[in-house]
Design a protein around this motif. Structure first.
Motif, PDB file in Angstrom:
ATOM      1  N   SER A 186       0.839  -1.221   0.000  1.00 14.31           N
ATOM      2  CA  SER A 186       0.000   0.000   0.000  1.00 14.31           C
ATOM      3  C   SER A 186       0.861   1.253   0.000  1.00 14.31           C
ATOM      4  O   SER A 186       0.593   2.216  -0.727  1.00 14.31           O
ATOM      5  N   THR A 187       1.944   1.250   0.783  1.00 10.04           N
ATOM      6  CA  THR A 187       2.862   2.413   0.824  1.00 10.04           C
ATOM      7  C   THR A 187       3.493   2.648  -0.532  1.00 10.04           C
ATOM      8  O   THR A 187       3.592   3.802  -1.012  1.00 10.04           O
ATOM      9  N   LEU A 188       3.915   1.570  -1.164  1.00  7.79           N
ATOM     10  CA  LEU A 188       4.564   1.716  -2.489  1.00  7.79           C
ATOM     11  C   LEU A 188       3.579   2.262  -3.522  1.00  7.79           C
ATOM     12  O   LEU A 188       3.947   3.084  -4.371  1.00  7.79           O
ATOM     13  N   LYS A 189       2.336   1.846  -3.446  1.00 13.46           N
ATOM     14  CA  LYS A 189       1.334   2.323  -4.392  1.00 13.46           C
ATOM     15  C   LYS A 189       1.080   3.825  -4.201  1.00 13.46           C
ATOM     16  O   LYS A 189       0.918   4.594  -5.170  1.00 13.46           O
ATOM     17  N   LEU A 190       1.058   4.275  -2.953  1.00 15.22           N
ATOM     18  CA  LEU A 190       0.838   5.703  -2.665  1.00 15.22           C
ATOM     19  C   LEU A 190       1.995   6.540  -3.193  1.00 15.22           C
ATOM     20  O   LEU A 190       1.795   7.647  -3.687  1.00 15.22           O
TER      21      LEU A 190
END
Length: 356
Positions: free
Chosen positions: A350-354
Motif C-alpha cells: 500500500s505504501t509503495l502504491k501511494l
C-alpha cells in the motif's frame, strides 16, 4: 525345426501383429535391444529407445508403425499397438515350463485328498486330508498342502510353500517359494500385562490369476476371511495380515506390510516398502509411492506420498533440526506469525502504491 524355434509369422499371430519382412525367419528367444543377436527378437517400447534399436543386432523387432518407419536399418518387424504387451505375451512362448506330470514316489498324499488330471506333485510334497488339487496344477518339492485346502486348475505352487487354514485358491494362481498362505494371524488380547492369544478361525480366499511372490505371508482371518480378489499381483517379502481385503488387479511391490482388517480397492498400486495401518479403507485407483506410511483412510483416488526424499547427509541433519524446532512451536503461534507477515507485506504494498 528345433522345438524352441518359432517362425516370425507365428509369433506375430500370437500377438495379433503385422509381419513386415521375412515371415519364415526362425527365432529362438527374446532379448534386450543391447544383448539380442540375429536369432532373437526384441521390442522397442518408446522413442527414447530408438538409438538402441538402430544399433541392435536383433533378428526382428516388435514396434509400433510409427517406430517402424524410423528404423530403416532393420528388415524384420512385428507391428503392434503396444510393443510391451506383445513382449509380455511372447515371454510365455519362450518360458521354460514344467512339462512333467504325475506324482513323485516320495510325495505323501492322504487317501481322502482329491487330485485332478494332469497334475504334477513333486518330491516330498505333503497333501493333507480332504485337500483338493485341480487339474493341470504343478506343485514343486517339499510343499505342504494342509487339510481341507482347495487349489484350482492350472495353478503353479513353487517349492517350500505352506498352504494351510482351509484356504481356497482359484484358477491360474502362482505362488512362489517359501510363501505361507493361511498362517495364523497376529491376534492377541492384552490383559493384566500379558498377551492372550486369539485363535484365528477364518480362512484365506484367493481369486483367479493372482500372483504371489516368494517369502510372503498371507494370514488367515480371525473370524472373517482374508481375501485377495482376481488379478492381484504381489511381489516378494510382503505381509498381508488377517482379515485384509485387496481388490481386483491391485499391485503390491516388495516389503509392503498391510495391517489387519484394512480394505484396499481395485486397481491400486503400492510401491516398495509401504506400510498401512489396520482397519483402514483405501478406495479404488490409489497409488502410494515408495515407503509411504498410511495411518488414515484414503477416500479419494489419486497418488499419495509420505516421508522425505533422499538428501545429502549434512542437509538431512539440518532439516531434522529444523523439523524438531518447528514441532516445538504451537500451530496457533505459527498461524499468527504468518498473519503478521502477510499484514506487513500488505502495508508495504500500500505504501509503495501511494508513492507512485
Amino acid at each position: 525345426m528345433k522345438s524352441n524355434q518359432f517362425r516370425l509369422d507365428h509369433l506375430a499371430k500370437l500377438v495379433q501383429g503385422q509381419v513386415i519382412g521375412d515371415a519364415d525367419l526362425l527365432l529362438e528367444g527374446l532379448a534386450s535391444l543391447t544383448q539380442a543377436n540375429s536369432n532373437q527378437i526384441s521390442f522397442v517400447n518408446s522413442d527414447k529407445y530408438l538409438d538402441e534399436a538402430i544399433s541392435s543386432q536383433a533378428g526382428a523387432l516388435i514396434v509400433t508403425s510409427e517406430m517402424q518407419a524410423q528404423l530403416n536399418q532393420h528388415n524384420n518387424f512385428i507391428v503392434v499397438q503396444n510393443p510391451y504387451l506383445a513382449f509380455a505375451i511372447l515371454t510365455h512362448v519362450f518360458e521354460s515350463k514344467t512339462v512333467q506330470r504325475g506324482i513323485e514316489a516320495t510325495a505323501v498324499i492322504d487317501p481322502s485328498a482329491m487330485i485332478g488330471d494332469n497334475v504334477y506333485i513333486g518330491h516330498y510334497v505333503v497333501v493333507g486330508p480332504h485337500a483338493v488339487i485341480g487339474s493341470n496344477t504343478v506343485i514343486h518339492s517339499q510343499t505342504k498342502i494342509d487339510e481341507y485346502v482347495e487349489i484350482g486348475e492350472d495353478c503353479f505352487i513353487d517349492s517350500h510353500v505352506t498352504i494351510t487354514g482351509r484356504s481356497k485358491i482359484a484358477k491360474r494362481v502362482r505362488i512362489h517359494a517359501n510363501t505361507v498362505i493361511g498362517g495364523e494371524g497376529f491376534g492377541f488380547a492384552p490383559y493384566q500385562g500379558k498377551w492372550n492369544r486369539i485363535a484365528q478361525l477364518g480362512s484365506v480366499q484367493i481369486g483367479n490369476d493372482v500372483r504371489i511372490g516368494s517369502n510372503c505371508s498371507i494370514d488367515r482371518g480371525a473370524l472373517d476371511d482374508t481375501i485377495l480378489h482376481d488379478g492381484v499381483i504381489i511381489d516378494n517379502l510382503v505381509q498381508v495380515a488377517h482379515n485384509v481385503q485387496i481388490g481386483e488387479n491391485t499391485a503390491i511391490a516388495a516389503k509392503c506390510g498391510i495391517a489387519g482388517s484394512t480394505v484396499i480397492g481395485k486397481n491400486c498400486i503400492l510401491a516398495g516398502a509401504c506400510g498401512i495401518s489396520g482397519h483402514l479403507k483405501i478406495v479404488d485407483n490409489v497409488t502410494l509411492t515408495g515407503m509411504s506410511m498410511v495411518t488414515g483412510s484414503i477416500l479419494e483416488a489419486g497418488t499419495y506420498s509420505s516421508g522425505m526424499g533422499l538428501l545429502e547427509n549434512s542437509r538431512w541433519k539440518r532439516t531434522v533440526v529444523r523439523l524438531r524446532q518447528l514441532a516445538d512451536v504451537p500451530l496457533t503461534k505459527l498461524v499468527k506469525r504468518i498473519d503478521d507477515m502477510q499484514a506487513q507485506l500488505e502495508s508495504i504494498e500500500s505504501t509503495l502504491k501511494l508513492r507512485k
